[in-house]
Write a protein that holds these residues in place. Structure first.
Motif, short mmCIF file in Angstrom:
data_model
loop_
_atom_site.label_atom_id
_atom_site.label_comp_id
_atom_site.label_asym_id
_atom_site.label_seq_id
_atom_site.Cartn_x
_atom_site.Cartn_y
_atom_site.Cartn_z
N MET A 61 0.81 -1.10 -0.20
CA MET A 61 0.23 -0.29 0.02
C MET A 61 0.92 1.51 -0.24
SD MET A 61 -3.24 -0.57 0.36
CE MET A 61 -4.02 0.61 0.68
N GLY A 62 2.11 1.26 -0.12
CA GLY A 62 3.09 2.70 0.33
C GLY A 62 2.73 2.78 -1.31
N GLY A 63 3.53 4.55 -1.59
CA GLY A 63 3.27 5.03 -2.02
C GLY A 63 5.01 5.58 -2.50
N ALA A 64 5.66 4.91 -2.50
CA ALA A 64 7.54 4.74 -2.82
C ALA A 64 7.05 6.55 -2.27
CB ALA A 64 7.98 4.90 -3.95
N THR A 65 6.99 6.71 -1.30
CA THR A 65 7.64 8.04 -0.66
C THR A 65 7.78 8.01 1.11
OG1 THR A 65 6.00 9.75 -0.97
CG2 THR A 65 7.16 9.78 -2.47
N SER A 66 8.64 8.93 1.17
CA SER A 66 7.85 8.74 3.40
C SER A 66 6.96 9.51 3.34
CB SER A 66 9.51 9.56 4.12
OG SER A 66 9.20 11.00 3.74
N PHE A 88 2.06 6.06 15.69
CA PHE A 88 2.57 5.67 14.53
C PHE A 88 3.72 5.35 13.93
CE2 PHE A 88 5.30 8.72 11.51
CZ PHE A 88 4.76 8.42 10.18
N GLY A 89 3.32 4.78 12.80
CA GLY A 89 4.88 3.83 12.57
C GLY A 89 5.20 4.45 11.23
N GLN A 90 6.38 4.68 10.73
CA GLN A 90 6.92 5.26 9.67
C GLN A 90 7.09 4.35 9.09
OE1 GLN A 90 7.63 8.46 8.33
NE2 GLN A 90 8.06 7.35 6.44
N VAL A 91 7.24 3.48 8.24
CA VAL A 91 8.10 2.37 7.33
C VAL A 91 8.73 2.37 6.41
CG1 VAL A 91 7.33 -0.07 6.15
CG2 VAL A 91 5.26 1.12 7.79
N SER A 92 9.69 1.96 6.82
CA SER A 92 11.44 2.37 6.15
C SER A 92 10.86 1.71 4.50
CB SER A 92 12.51 1.48 6.35
OG SER A 92 13.36 2.26 5.21
N ILE A 93 11.22 2.32 3.38
CA ILE A 93 11.21 1.80 2.02
C ILE A 93 11.81 0.83 1.52
CG2 ILE A 93 11.03 2.52 -0.40
CD1 ILE A 93 10.07 5.21 0.13
N ASP A 94 12.86 0.58 1.95
CA ASP A 94 14.39 -0.32 1.10
C ASP A 94 14.76 -0.75 2.00
OD1 ASP A 94 15.75 1.67 1.89
OD2 ASP A 94 16.67 2.04 0.22
N LYS A 95 14.35 -1.34 3.59
CA LYS A 95 15.59 -1.56 4.96
C LYS A 95 13.71 -2.16 5.79
CE LYS A 95 19.19 1.05 4.98
NZ LYS A 95 18.70 2.77 3.15
N PRO A 96 14.32 -2.88 6.34
CA PRO A 96 12.94 -3.83 6.60
C PRO A 96 12.75 -3.45 8.03
CG PRO A 96 15.39 -5.24 6.71
CD PRO A 96 15.40 -3.92 6.38
#
Length: 396
Positions: A61-66, A88-96
Motif C-alpha cells: 500500500m505504500g507510495g514509494a515516498t516517506s 504512528f509507524g514510519q515504514v522504511s521503503i528499502d530496509k526491513p
C-alpha cells in the motif's frame, strides 16, 4: 506444495495533510500484532510493501515516498481526559524496519476523523452538527493533541473549501492543537533545547562547522542556514533528491546533530533511526515558483524552510516539523527566528517546496528555560478507501 493463504484485516486508507497512510483499530489487528514487537513490525512492513529493493512498494500500500509509507494504530484511551491513543509507524521503503521514534503531524489531522468514524469516540462527545473536539494521546512521544473535526448530520464532514499547499483538492479544515509539544526524548532530558543553547557550533566531518539550532518541539529537528550549505532556500525536490552528494551531506549533518542532541549514543545508530531527528535549512524570504507552478512572492512569507524526511527533501512540510518551525520562530535568537527577521512573534508563515504554511506557537521563558504551551495549525483529511487490507497469513 501448499502455501499459506492470505488473510484480510479491517483497514482504512486515509490522507491526512500532505501524507497518506493505512489506519487500523488496534483490536482489528491479528493478536500477535496487537503488542509492540517483531510480529507487528513484520505485518506493517508487508502491508506497505517493504523492504523493496526496487524502492517502488509495488506489492503493498505504500507510495514509494516517506509521505506515503506510513501506518497508524488507534484505540480507545484509558488516560483521563483523552478519547483515543494514537501510535504512528514510519515504514522504511528499502530496509526491513519500522521507526516508532516520532509522530506524524500530517496524519494527526486524520486520526480524529478515523476515530469518530470507527466508533472510538463517545457518541455523547460528537455533535449532530458543529465541531467535535477529539482529545488524542500521541503514544510515540507521550503528548496531547486536540483535533477540531467538523461534523455534519452526525458524521465527519470531509468536503469543504479549505486549501492546503501540497494537496491538490480542497477539503474541510481540521484545526490541530499540539499541547506542550517540546519532545521528551530519551537522553535529551526533556529539554526543548537539549544542548542548552539556542544556536550551537555543530562540527560535521567533511562539511565543516555549522551554526545550528537543535530543538525538541513537535519532533526533534536540526535547523541550519541555507547559505552555509550553498543554497538559497528556494530549492525544490529535484535540486536535492537528484544530488547524491547532497543527500549524503544532509545525512551526515543529521547523524552528528542527533549525537549532539543526545538522541543516539554513536553515529552508527543514526542509520536505525531514520524518522528522527529531521534536518532542515532556512533562509530569509525570497520569491520562487512552487512545485505546482504557483508563484510565491517574498512578501507572502516570513522565511523559507526546506526539510528532509527519511533521507529525501520533503515535497511540502512535515506537520511535526512545522510545529518545530513555529516554536523556534517564536523564540528570539534561534536560526529560524533570525531568518524570519529576529522579532518576537506568535505565528509565522513560511515558504516550502509546495507553497506556504502558517503555524502559531505560544512560547515563554522562565528562569532561563524556554517552554511552549501549544502550537496550532490547520490541515485537512479524508478517507480514500475503506475495507480490508490483505497480506499472506505467514508474513508475521
Amino acid at each position: 506444495m501448499p502455501h499459506t493463504p492470505q488473510i484480510k484485516i479491517p483497514a482504512t486508507y486515509m490522507r491526512g495533510g500532505t501524507s497518506k497512510g493505512v489506519f487500523f483499530r488496534l483490536d482489528d489487528l491479528p493478536e500477535a500484532a496487537r503488542v509492540p514487537g517483531p510480529a507487528r513490525d513484520a505485518l506493517l512492513l508487508r502491508v506497505i510493501g517493504s523492504p523493496d529493493p526496487y524502492a517502488k512498494q509495488i506489492d503493498g500500500m505504500g507510495g514509494a515516498t516517506s509521505s506515503t509509507s506510513k501506518t497508524v494504530i488507534v484505540e480507545k484511551s484509558e488516560k483521563e481526559g483523552h478519547d483515543i491513543d494514537y501510535l504512528f509507524g514510519q515504514v522504511s521503503i528499502d530496509k526491513p524496519f519500522v521507526d516508532w521514534s516520532g509522530n506524524c503531524g500530517n496524519l494527526s489531522s486524520a486520526v480524529g476523523s478515523f476515530a469518530i468514524a470507527s466508533g472510538l469516540v463517545d457518541p455523547e462527545r460528537i455533535p449532530h452538527d458543529g465541531m467535535a473536539t477529539v482529545r488524542i494521546w500521541q503514544a510515540n512521544i507521550g503528548k496531547t493533541i486536540i483535533a477540531h473535526v467538523p461534523v455534519a448530520a452526525g458524521c465527519v464532514q470531509e468536503t469543504g473549501d479549505f486549501e492546503l499547499d501540497g494537496v491538490t483538492f480542497p477539503a474541510a479544515e481540521v484545526q490541530l492543537e499540539f499541547l506542550d509539544p517540546a519532545a521528551e526524548e530519551e537522553g535529551a532530558g526533556g529539554s526543548m533545547f537539549p544542548t542548552g543553547n539556542l544556536v550551537d557550533e555543530l562540527v560535521v566531518p567533511g562539511v565543516g562547522t555549522l551554526k545550528a539550532t537543535m530543538i525538541n518541539a513537535g519532533i526533534p529537528t536540526i535547523f541550519v542556514n541555507a547559505e552555509a550549505l550553498g543554497y538559497d532556500g528556494t530549492e525544490l525536490q529535484d535540486a536535492i533528491n537528484g544530488d547524491l552528494r547532497a543527500l549524503a551531506m544532509f545525512e551526515t549533518i543529521r547523524a552528528h546533530g542527533a549525537l549532539r542532541m543526545g538522541l543516539i549514543s554513536s553515529i552508527e545508530e543514526a542509520a536505525k533511526r531514520q524518522h528522527t531527528p529531521k534536518v532542515a535549512f532556512v533562509a530569509r524570504p525570497a520569491s520562487y515558483v512552487a512545485s505546482s507552478g504557483k508563484q510565491v512572492a517574498a512578501s507572502e512569507v516570513d522565511l523559507l524552510v526546506r526539510a528532509l524526511s527519511m533521507g529525501k527533501l520533503h515535497h511540502a512540510m512535515m506537520g511535526t516539523a512545522a510545529v518545530a518551525i513555529g516554536t523556534a520562530a517564536a523564540i528570539p535568537g534561534t536560526l529560524v527566528n533570525l531568518a524570519a527577521g529576529g522579532t518576537a512573534r506568535s505565528a509565522v508563515r513560511f515558504g516550502h517546496p509546495s507553497g506556504t504554511l502558517r503555524v502559531g506557537a505560544e512560547a515563554v521563558e522562565q528562569n532561563g528555560e524556554w517552554s511552549v504551551s501549544r502550537a496550532i495549525m490547520s490541515r485537512s483529511a479524508r478517507v480514500l478507501m475503506e475495507g480490508w487490507v490483505r497480506v499472506p497469513g505467514d508474513c508475521f
